[in-house]
Design an enzyme around this catalytic site. Structure first.
Site, PDB file in Angstrom:
ATOM      1  N   CYS A 164       0.630  -0.903  -0.300  1.00  0.00           N
ATOM      2  CA  CYS A 164       0.433   0.131   0.048  1.00  0.00           C
ATOM      3  C   CYS A 164       0.848   2.001  -0.147  1.00  0.00           C
ATOM      4  O   CYS A 164      -0.152   2.430  -0.219  1.00  0.00           O
ATOM      5  CB  CYS A 164      -0.843   0.156   1.432  1.00  0.00           C
ATOM      6  SG  CYS A 164      -0.031   0.281   3.027  1.00  0.00           S
ATOM      7  N   CYS A 178      -2.789  -2.698   8.771  1.00  0.00           N
ATOM      8  CA  CYS A 178      -2.279  -1.648   9.381  1.00  0.00           C
ATOM      9  C   CYS A 178      -1.879  -1.470  10.860  1.00  0.00           C
ATOM     10  O   CYS A 178      -1.537  -1.077  11.654  1.00  0.00           O
ATOM     11  CB  CYS A 178      -3.850  -0.400   9.547  1.00  0.00           C
ATOM     12  SG  CYS A 178      -4.512  -0.428   7.171  1.00  0.00           S
TER      13      CYS A 178
HETATM   14 FE1  FES Z   1      -1.803   0.290   4.226  1.00  0.00          FE
HETATM   15 FE2  FES Z   1      -3.968   0.742   6.144  1.00  0.00          FE
HETATM   16  S1  FES Z   1      -3.638   0.418   4.191  1.00  0.00           S
HETATM   17  S2  FES Z   1      -1.510   1.187   6.572  1.00  0.00           S
END
Ligand code: FES
Length: 137
Positions: free
Chosen positions: A33, A103
């Protein structure tokens, strides 16, 4: 859907920001991400975490998770902080959507990275303080 606690921690993080005098800084990231977390700790001479702050460049779940992780480790010893898991963070946040669990894992990893940095700094200090033996040959 996010819990009220997640939204509150995202909108009003208690521990956001850097820290002057931090003696442990850990940075972790998630390649998938692209989010990055930086954890700042002030650890006293007895190995107790006096303060914890963070800077997170990421999603609301990442910010809420790191903020909660900071509260979880304040006042704990290093050994106790190393036992903090993303599951504990999730329990306090009131869960996250399945695709956001990573996360909270990042928050757990940021604690471990900061403590690793603390030990690396200690080792450097120790090496500096050790005088070289005199060679009498
Ligand atoms: Fe990657 Fe939250 S989407 S840390």
């Amino acid at each position: 859907m996010y819990s009220k606690t997640v939204i509150d921690r995202f909108q009003n993080p208690r521990n956001a920001g850097g820290m002057h005098g931090a003696n442990a800084i850990g940075e972790v990231g998630n390649a998938a991400c692209g989010d990055i977390m930086k954890m700042y700790l002030k650890i006293d001479d007895n190995g107790v975490i006096e303060n914890a702050k963070f800077k997170t460049f990421g999603c609301c779940a990442a910010i809420a998770s790191t903020d909660m992780a900071c509260d979880l480790i304040k006042g704990k010893t290093i050994d106790e902080a190393l036992k903090v898991t993303n599951k504990q963070v999730l329990d306090l946040l009131g869960e996250l959507p399945p695709h956001k669990i990573h996360c909270s894992i990042l928050a757990e990893e940021s604690i471990k990275a900061a403590i690793q940095n603390y030990y690396e700094r200690k080792e450097k200090e120790l090496k500096k303080s050790v005088k070289k033996p005199i060679n009498y040959v």
